[in-house]
Write a protein that holds these residues in place. Structure first.
Motif, PDB file in Angstrom:
ATOM      1  N   ALA A 199       0.841  -1.199   0.000  1.00  0.00           N
ATOM      2  CA  ALA A 199       0.000   0.000   0.000  1.00  0.00           C
ATOM      3  C   ALA A 199       0.877   1.250   0.000  1.00  0.00           C
ATOM      4  O   ALA A 199       2.036   1.215   0.433  1.00  0.00           O
ATOM      5  N   PRO A 200       0.358   2.391  -0.505  1.00  0.00           N
ATOM      6  CA  PRO A 200       1.152   3.636  -0.527  1.00  0.00           C
ATOM      7  C   PRO A 200       1.561   4.054   0.885  1.00  0.00           C
ATOM      8  O   PRO A 200       0.792   3.899   1.837  1.00  0.00           O
ATOM      9  N   ASP A 201       2.787   4.564   0.996  1.00  0.00           N
ATOM     10  CA  ASP A 201       3.277   5.028   2.291  1.00  0.00           C
ATOM     11  C   ASP A 201       2.718   6.406   2.645  1.00  0.00           C
ATOM     12  O   ASP A 201       2.608   6.760   3.804  1.00  0.00           O
ATOM     13  N   ALA A 202       2.381   7.196   1.628  1.00  0.00           N
ATOM     14  CA  ALA A 202       1.913   8.558   1.863  1.00  0.00           C
ATOM     15  C   ALA A 202       0.548   8.553   2.543  1.00  0.00           C
ATOM     16  O   ALA A 202      -0.269   7.669   2.322  1.00  0.00           O
ATOM     17  N   ASP A 203       0.336   9.574   3.383  1.00  0.00           N
ATOM     18  CA  ASP A 203      -0.949   9.726   4.061  1.00  0.00           C
ATOM     19  C   ASP A 203      -1.899  10.457   3.115  1.00  0.00           C
ATOM     20  O   ASP A 203      -1.793  11.676   2.932  1.00  0.00           O
ATOM     21  N   VAL A 204      -2.797   9.728   2.500  1.00  0.00           N
ATOM     22  CA  VAL A 204      -3.699  10.292   1.492  1.00  0.00           C
ATOM     23  C   VAL A 204      -5.104  10.376   2.062  1.00  0.00           C
ATOM     24  O   VAL A 204      -5.587   9.428   2.684  1.00  0.00           O
ATOM     25  N   THR A 205      -5.748  11.525   1.857  1.00  0.00           N
ATOM     26  CA  THR A 205      -7.130  11.715   2.287  1.00  0.00           C
ATOM     27  C   THR A 205      -8.034  11.715   1.065  1.00  0.00           C
ATOM     28  O   THR A 205      -7.789  12.464   0.110  1.00  0.00           O
ATOM     29  N   VAL A 206      -9.047  10.880   1.079  1.00  0.00           N
ATOM     30  CA  VAL A 206     -10.020  10.825  -0.016  1.00  0.00           C
ATOM     31  C   VAL A 206     -11.279  11.555   0.426  1.00  0.00           C
ATOM     32  O   VAL A 206     -11.858  11.236   1.468  1.00  0.00           O
ATOM     33  N   ARG A 207     -11.687  12.538  -0.366  1.00  0.00           N
ATOM     34  CA  ARG A 207     -12.875  13.324  -0.022  1.00  0.00           C
ATOM     35  C   ARG A 207     -14.150  12.564  -0.366  1.00  0.00           C
ATOM     36  O   ARG A 207     -14.160  11.701  -1.235  1.00  0.00           O
ATOM     37  N   ASP A 208     -15.220  12.953   0.306  1.00  0.00           N
ATOM     38  CA  ASP A 208     -16.518  12.310   0.061  1.00  0.00           C
ATOM     39  C   ASP A 208     -16.978  12.519  -1.377  1.00  0.00           C
ATOM     40  O   ASP A 208     -17.580  11.637  -1.975  1.00  0.00           O
ATOM     41  N   LYS A 209     -16.708  13.696  -1.933  1.00  0.00           N
ATOM     42  CA  LYS A 209     -17.144  13.981  -3.303  1.00  0.00           C
ATOM     43  C   LYS A 209     -16.415  13.084  -4.305  1.00  0.00           C
ATOM     44  O   LYS A 209     -16.987  12.665  -5.303  1.00  0.00           O
ATOM     45  N   GLU A 210     -15.147  12.769  -4.035  1.00  0.00           N
ATOM     46  CA  GLU A 210     -14.403  11.855  -4.896  1.00  0.00           C
ATOM     47  C   GLU A 210     -14.975  10.439  -4.804  1.00  0.00           C
ATOM     48  O   GLU A 210     -15.096   9.735  -5.812  1.00  0.00           O
ATOM     49  N   LEU A 211     -15.344  10.043  -3.588  1.00  0.00           N
ATOM     50  CA  LEU A 211     -15.970   8.733  -3.423  1.00  0.00           C
ATOM     51  C   LEU A 211     -17.323   8.686  -4.113  1.00  0.00           C
ATOM     52  O   LEU A 211     -17.691   7.665  -4.708  1.00  0.00           O
ATOM     53  N   ASP A 212     -18.088   9.801  -4.046  1.00  0.00           N
ATOM     54  CA  ASP A 212     -19.386   9.846  -4.725  1.00  0.00           C
ATOM     55  C   ASP A 212     -19.225   9.677  -6.229  1.00  0.00           C
ATOM     56  O   ASP A 212     -19.993   8.968  -6.874  1.00  0.00           O
ATOM     57  N   LEU A 213     -18.201  10.320  -6.786  1.00  0.00           N
ATOM     58  CA  LEU A 213     -17.958  10.187  -8.230  1.00  0.00           C
ATOM     59  C   LEU A 213     -17.503   8.779  -8.572  1.00  0.00           C
ATOM     60  O   LEU A 213     -17.884   8.228  -9.607  1.00  0.00           O
ATOM     61  N   ALA A 214     -16.675   8.190  -7.711  1.00  0.00           N
ATOM     62  CA  ALA A 214     -16.237   6.803  -7.948  1.00  0.00           C
ATOM     63  C   ALA A 214     -17.438   5.864  -7.908  1.00  0.00           C
ATOM     64  O   ALA A 214     -17.554   4.944  -8.731  1.00  0.00           O
ATOM     65  N   ASP A 215     -18.363   6.096  -6.966  1.00  0.00           N
ATOM     66  CA  ASP A 215     -19.580   5.284  -6.895  1.00  0.00           C
ATOM     67  C   ASP A 215     -20.415   5.458  -8.154  1.00  0.00           C
ATOM     68  O   ASP A 215     -20.973   4.491  -8.689  1.00  0.00           O
ATOM     69  N   ALA A 216     -20.517   6.718  -8.625  1.00  0.00           N
ATOM     70  CA  ALA A 216     -21.296   6.979  -9.846  1.00  0.00           C
ATOM     71  C   ALA A 216     -20.678   6.266 -11.035  1.00  0.00           C
ATOM     72  O   ALA A 216     -21.387   5.699 -11.881  1.00  0.00           O
ATOM     73  N   LEU A 217     -19.343   6.248 -11.101  1.00  0.00           N
ATOM     74  CA  LEU A 217     -18.666   5.555 -12.202  1.00  0.00           C
ATOM     75  C   LEU A 217     -18.902   4.051 -12.113  1.00  0.00           C
ATOM     76  O   LEU A 217     -19.162   3.382 -13.121  1.00  0.00           O
ATOM     77  N   MET A 218     -18.846   3.490 -10.908  1.00  0.00           N
ATOM     78  CA  MET A 218     -19.100   2.058 -10.736  1.00  0.00           C
ATOM     79  C   MET A 218     -20.526   1.704 -11.144  1.00  0.00           C
ATOM     80  O   MET A 218     -20.761   0.692 -11.816  1.00  0.00           O
ATOM     81  N   ASP A 219     -21.488   2.562 -10.753  1.00  0.00           N
ATOM     82  CA  ASP A 219     -22.885   2.314 -11.128  1.00  0.00           C
ATOM     83  C   ASP A 219     -23.083   2.411 -12.626  1.00  0.00           C
ATOM     84  O   ASP A 219     -23.856   1.666 -13.225  1.00  0.00           O
ATOM     85  N   THR A 220     -22.376   3.365 -13.256  1.00  0.00           N
ATOM     86  CA  THR A 220     -22.524   3.562 -14.698  1.00  0.00           C
ATOM     87  C   THR A 220     -21.945   2.384 -15.472  1.00  0.00           C
ATOM     88  O   THR A 220     -22.530   1.919 -16.445  1.00  0.00           O
ATOM     89  N   LEU A 221     -20.769   1.908 -15.034  1.00  0.00           N
ATOM     90  CA  LEU A 221     -20.174   0.753 -15.716  1.00  0.00           C
ATOM     91  C   LEU A 221     -21.037  -0.488 -15.519  1.00  0.00           C
ATOM     92  O   LEU A 221     -21.136  -1.337 -16.408  1.00  0.00           O
ATOM     93  N   GLY A 222     -21.663  -0.586 -14.338  1.00  0.00           N
ATOM     94  CA  GLY A 222     -22.606  -1.674 -14.107  1.00  0.00           C
ATOM     95  C   GLY A 222     -21.939  -3.038 -14.078  1.00  0.00           C
ATOM     96  O   GLY A 222     -20.759  -3.183 -13.800  1.00  0.00           O
ATOM     97  N   GLU A 223     -22.739  -4.068 -14.383  1.00  0.00           N
ATOM     98  CA  GLU A 223     -22.252  -5.437 -14.375  1.00  0.00           C
ATOM     99  C   GLU A 223     -21.942  -5.900 -15.790  1.00  0.00           C
ATOM    100  O   GLU A 223     -22.239  -5.210 -16.761  1.00  0.00           O
TER     101      GLU A 223
END
Length: 342
Positions: free
Chosen positions: A180-204
């Motif tokens: 895993a990356p050594d750097a301390d990375v913070t993921v924002r909620d808006k980035e997670l929302d967009l990632a969720d939207a992309l996952m939903d769009t790609l679908g199954e």
């Protein structure tokens, strides 16, 4: 019955029940294999097996197994030695436990096999074990010996057959330390929302629709060269590909591209539009009218006095001109109002 050669014959030990079975491969390799050639004349490169003591090439029938000791001594080991090992799994797949399938770490998964019933007498106990696995919704953990070593396995039902997955021993799976990356990375909620939207769009996806594009491309190259034609060139990579400068923008563009590929209108993506609006409202300053310009002027006055003085004088000139213009216009407005009142 599968028209493939069995690679191992034995029995499943299910308590006191013994089920004769044949082990057959459940998977096959479709990758294209290449031969090593001499680049100057196209001649085949072959590896020949020589005996070091006699300095001559030997055939496969003359080759056996040997264990090299720490001092370099070779100890011959025959197939009979391995067949007579004093372990119960030499010719038996021994069931040692039944556990829920989610207890098995996918990292432990190895080769897959089908277990075929070994003749008519095995049909009844084979079916019994299959139905017991179905009803319990569990998998059977087994131990068996294959190709010179004892292995761990898992039995599960696939259709009307029992399949066995070879499992790595727990100590053969490496821990993910340092991955895993050594750097301390913070993921924002808006980035997670967009990632969720992309996952939903790609679908199954139906795995049956996926195919090996690399193998097909290699087959095209081989066919073209065999016909004396020039193979089709790969398309040039897109400019800027691989450079992610803005993660949010990359996610938004990915959602749009995925929707367009499915024939959907990108503008219909309410989630992305909402996120874009929130992003804009966050970054855009509030419209506070004259107060904001006054505060800005004060800040500029503090940082650079010369510039602020000139700007102030220009502002005074403008305000004076504005007052004069307003004074000229005011009587006209009053006159008009008098005429209307008359």
């Amino acid at each position: 019955m599968l028209l493939v050669r069995s690679i191992w014959n034995g029995a499943i030990s299910f308590g006191l029940v013994s089920i004769p079975i044949k082990l057959v491969n459940a998977t096959e390799n479709h990758s294209i294999s290449f031969r090593q050639i001499h680049t100057e004349d196209g001649g085949r490169i072959r590896y020949r097996k020589f005996c070091e003591l006699e300095d001559r090439e030997v055939t496969g029938q003359e080759i056996g197994k040997g264990y090299e000791d720490s001092d370099g001594t070779i100890i011959p080991i025959t197939d009979e030695d391995l067949a007579g090992l004093p372990i119960p799994t030499a010719k038996t797949i021994e069931i040692v436990a039944f556990v829920p399938e989610d207890r098995i770490d996918p990292l432990q998964m190895d080769a897959a096999y089908y277990l075929a019933a070994g003749g008519a007498p095995a049909a009844k106990p084979y079916t019994l074990l299959r139905e017991a696995l179905k009803r319990s919704k569990k998998v059977a953990i087994t131990k068996y010996a294959l190709r010179g070593r004892e292995r761990l396995g898992m039995l599960r039902v696939v259709g009307d057959a029992i399949a066995m997955h070879g499992l790595l021993w727990p100590d053969e799976v490496r821990a993910p330390e340092g991955v895993a990356p050594d750097a301390d990375v913070t993921v924002r909620d808006k980035e997670l929302d967009l990632a969720d939207a992309l996952m939903d769009t790609l679908g199954e996806v139906d795995l049956e629709d996926l195919h090996d594009e690399y193998r097909e491309a290699v087959e095209e190259v081989v066919a073209a060269k065999a016909a004396g034609e020039t193979p089709r060139e790969a398309p040039a990579p897109e400019a800027g590909g691989g450079k992610v400068l803005d993660l949010m923008a990359a996610l938004e563009n990915s959602v749009r591209a995925a929707r367009e590929s499915r024939g959907e209108e990108p503008a219909e993506d309410a989630e992305v539009k909402h996120l874009q609006r929130s992003k804009t409202s966050r970054s855009s300053p509030k419209d506070t009218g004259g107060k904001k310009s006054t505060s800005t002027a004060k800040k500029k006055t503090t940082s650079s006095p010369r510039k602020s003085t000139s700007k102030t004088s220009q502002a005074e000139k403008k305000s004076t001109t504005t007052k004069k213009t307003a004074a000229k216009k005011t009587p006209a407005k009053k006159t008009t109002s008098r005429k209307r009142s008359a």
